[in-house]
Scaffold this active site. Structure first.
Site, short mmCIF file in Angstrom:
data_model
loop_
_atom_site.label_atom_id
_atom_site.label_comp_id
_atom_site.label_asym_id
_atom_site.label_seq_id
_atom_site.Cartn_x
_atom_site.Cartn_y
_atom_site.Cartn_z
N ASP A 13 0.75 -1.30 0.16
CA ASP A 13 -0.04 -0.01 0.12
C ASP A 13 0.91 1.31 0.02
O ASP A 13 2.00 1.09 0.19
CB ASP A 13 -0.83 -0.06 1.16
CG ASP A 13 -1.69 1.22 1.47
OD1 ASP A 13 -2.38 1.70 0.43
OD2 ASP A 13 -1.78 1.57 2.61
N ARG A 14 0.43 2.37 -0.31
CA ARG A 14 1.15 3.53 -0.52
C ARG A 14 1.27 4.51 0.77
O ARG A 14 1.90 4.45 1.64
CB ARG A 14 0.99 4.46 -1.65
CG ARG A 14 2.25 5.40 -1.96
CD ARG A 14 1.60 6.49 -2.93
NE ARG A 14 0.80 7.51 -2.42
CZ ARG A 14 0.40 8.35 -3.09
NH1 ARG A 14 0.69 8.71 -4.38
NH2 ARG A 14 -0.32 9.41 -2.23
N ASP A 15 -0.11 5.08 1.06
CA ASP A 15 -0.35 5.99 2.20
C ASP A 15 -0.37 5.38 3.63
O ASP A 15 -1.13 4.39 3.54
CB ASP A 15 -1.59 6.81 1.85
CG ASP A 15 -1.57 7.46 0.58
OD1 ASP A 15 -0.71 7.96 0.08
OD2 ASP A 15 -2.56 7.62 0.00
N ASP A 26 -9.20 20.54 8.45
CA ASP A 26 -10.75 20.49 7.86
C ASP A 26 -11.77 19.54 8.33
O ASP A 26 -12.94 19.50 8.53
CB ASP A 26 -10.85 20.87 6.65
CG ASP A 26 -10.01 22.16 6.08
OD1 ASP A 26 -9.75 23.01 7.07
OD2 ASP A 26 -9.62 22.31 4.91
N GLY A 28 -10.62 16.68 10.42
CA GLY A 28 -10.31 15.87 11.67
C GLY A 28 -9.68 14.59 11.29
O GLY A 28 -9.94 13.82 12.18
N CYS A 102 -5.60 2.68 -8.26
CA CYS A 102 -6.94 2.81 -8.86
C CYS A 102 -7.63 4.35 -8.72
O CYS A 102 -7.41 5.02 -7.34
CB CYS A 102 -8.04 1.93 -7.73
SG CYS A 102 -9.63 2.57 -8.07
N CYS A 117 -15.50 -0.16 -9.78
CA CYS A 117 -14.48 -1.00 -10.38
C CYS A 117 -14.18 -2.01 -9.50
O CYS A 117 -14.49 -2.05 -8.87
CB CYS A 117 -13.28 0.07 -10.49
SG CYS A 117 -12.63 0.40 -8.91
N CYS A 119 -10.99 -2.55 -9.23
CA CYS A 119 -9.49 -2.33 -8.54
C CYS A 119 -9.52 -1.56 -7.58
O CYS A 119 -8.47 -1.52 -6.87
CB CYS A 119 -8.70 -1.83 -9.89
SG CYS A 119 -9.16 -0.21 -10.58
#
Ligand SMILES: [Mg+2]
Ligand SMILES: [Zn+2]
Length: 200
Positions: A13-15, A26, A28, A102, A117, A119
Site C-alpha cells: 500500500d502507499r499512504d 478541515d 479532523g 485505482c 470498478c 480495482c
C-alpha cells in the site's frame, strides 16, 4: 508460463506505508498528501524496500488514489507525487518495480471516474493486474498494508497478508467483524521486510 518462471512479489500500500499520512484539520482526519510538498517518506521505507529488492522480490505499489476523481488534485500532480516517490527512494538505493493506482470512486465528482470498478481495494484488481503484467506467483507473494482494505484485497488475491501497526492490533476487533485477520502483524515496514526475509 510455468510456475517456476513466475516471480515473487511484495505488494505495498502507499499512504501510511511508504509515505506519511497528514492531519487534515478541515476534516479532523488523517489524509493522503495532496501535492509534492506534502509527500514525505516514512523513515524506514527506503531501508525496507531496499531489503525487499535485495531479497529478489518484485516490489509493487497498489494504492487507491481517488483524489483526482474527487477534484482534489490533477493527474499531473499525482504524476509528480509519484515521480517524487521514485526519486526519494532511488536516492536511498531503493526501487519500486511498478506502481498501480485505482483512480475510481463510486461517488466521484468527475463523471469519468465514477464507477464501481474491480480495482478499488478491498477488491483485488490492482494486484491481479500487476501479477498478469509482471508474471507474479500470488500464492508466493505478500500484501503489506496499514488498513483493512489492504488485508482484504491481499487475501482475495491469495497473498500472505501483513498488517503494519502496533502489536495490540487496534484494527483486529474491526477485522473480526469482517471475519478476517492478517496472516502476520509487524510493528513497522522495516520489521515487515525482516519478517519476509526470515520466511525465505
Ligand atoms: Mg494506507
Ligand atoms: Zn478502480
Amino acid at each position: 508460463m510455468g510456475a517456476s518462471s513466475l516471480r515473487r512479489a511484495v505488494f505495498l500500500d502507499r499512504d501510511g506505508v511508504i509515505n506519511r499520512m497528514l492531519y487534515n484539520p478541515d476534516f479532523g482526519l488523517l489524509d493522503s498528501p495532496q501535492n509534492t510538498d506534502q509527500f514525505d517518506l516514512v523513515p524506514g521505507a527506503p531501508k525496507a524496500i531496499r531489503l525487499i529488492n535485495e531479497m529478489g522480490f518484485v516490489c509493487v505499489v497498489v494504492s487507491n488514489q481517488p483524489g483526482i476523481a474527487k477534484g482534489k488534485y490533477t493527474p499531473a500532480i499525482l504524476e509528480s507525487v509519484t515521480d517524487k516517490m521514485h526519486r526519494l527512494l532511488a536516492e536511498n538505493g531503493a526501487r519500486l518495480d511498478g506502481v498501480y493506482y485505482c483512480l475510481h470512486h463510486p461517488e466521484a465528482l468527475l463523471e469519468e471516474y465514477r464507477v464501481t470498478c474491480d480495482c478499488r481495494k478491498p477488491r483485488p484488481g490492482l494486484i491481479l493486474r500487476a501479477a498478469a503484467d509482471m508474471g507474479i506467483d500470488l500464492g508466493a507473494s505478500f500484501m503489506v498494508g496499514d488498513g483493512l482494505t489492504d488485508i482484504l484485497a491481499g487475501k482475495t488475491a491469495g497473498c500472505t497478508t501483513i498488517l503494519l501497526g502496533n502489536r495490540k492490533c487496534e484494527m483486529c476487533q474491526m477485522m473480526d467483524e469482517f471475519g478476517i485477520r492478517p496472516d502476520v502483524l509487524a510493528d513497522d515496514i522495516v520489521q515487515c521486510a525482516e519478517l519476509i526475509g526470515s520466511s525465505l
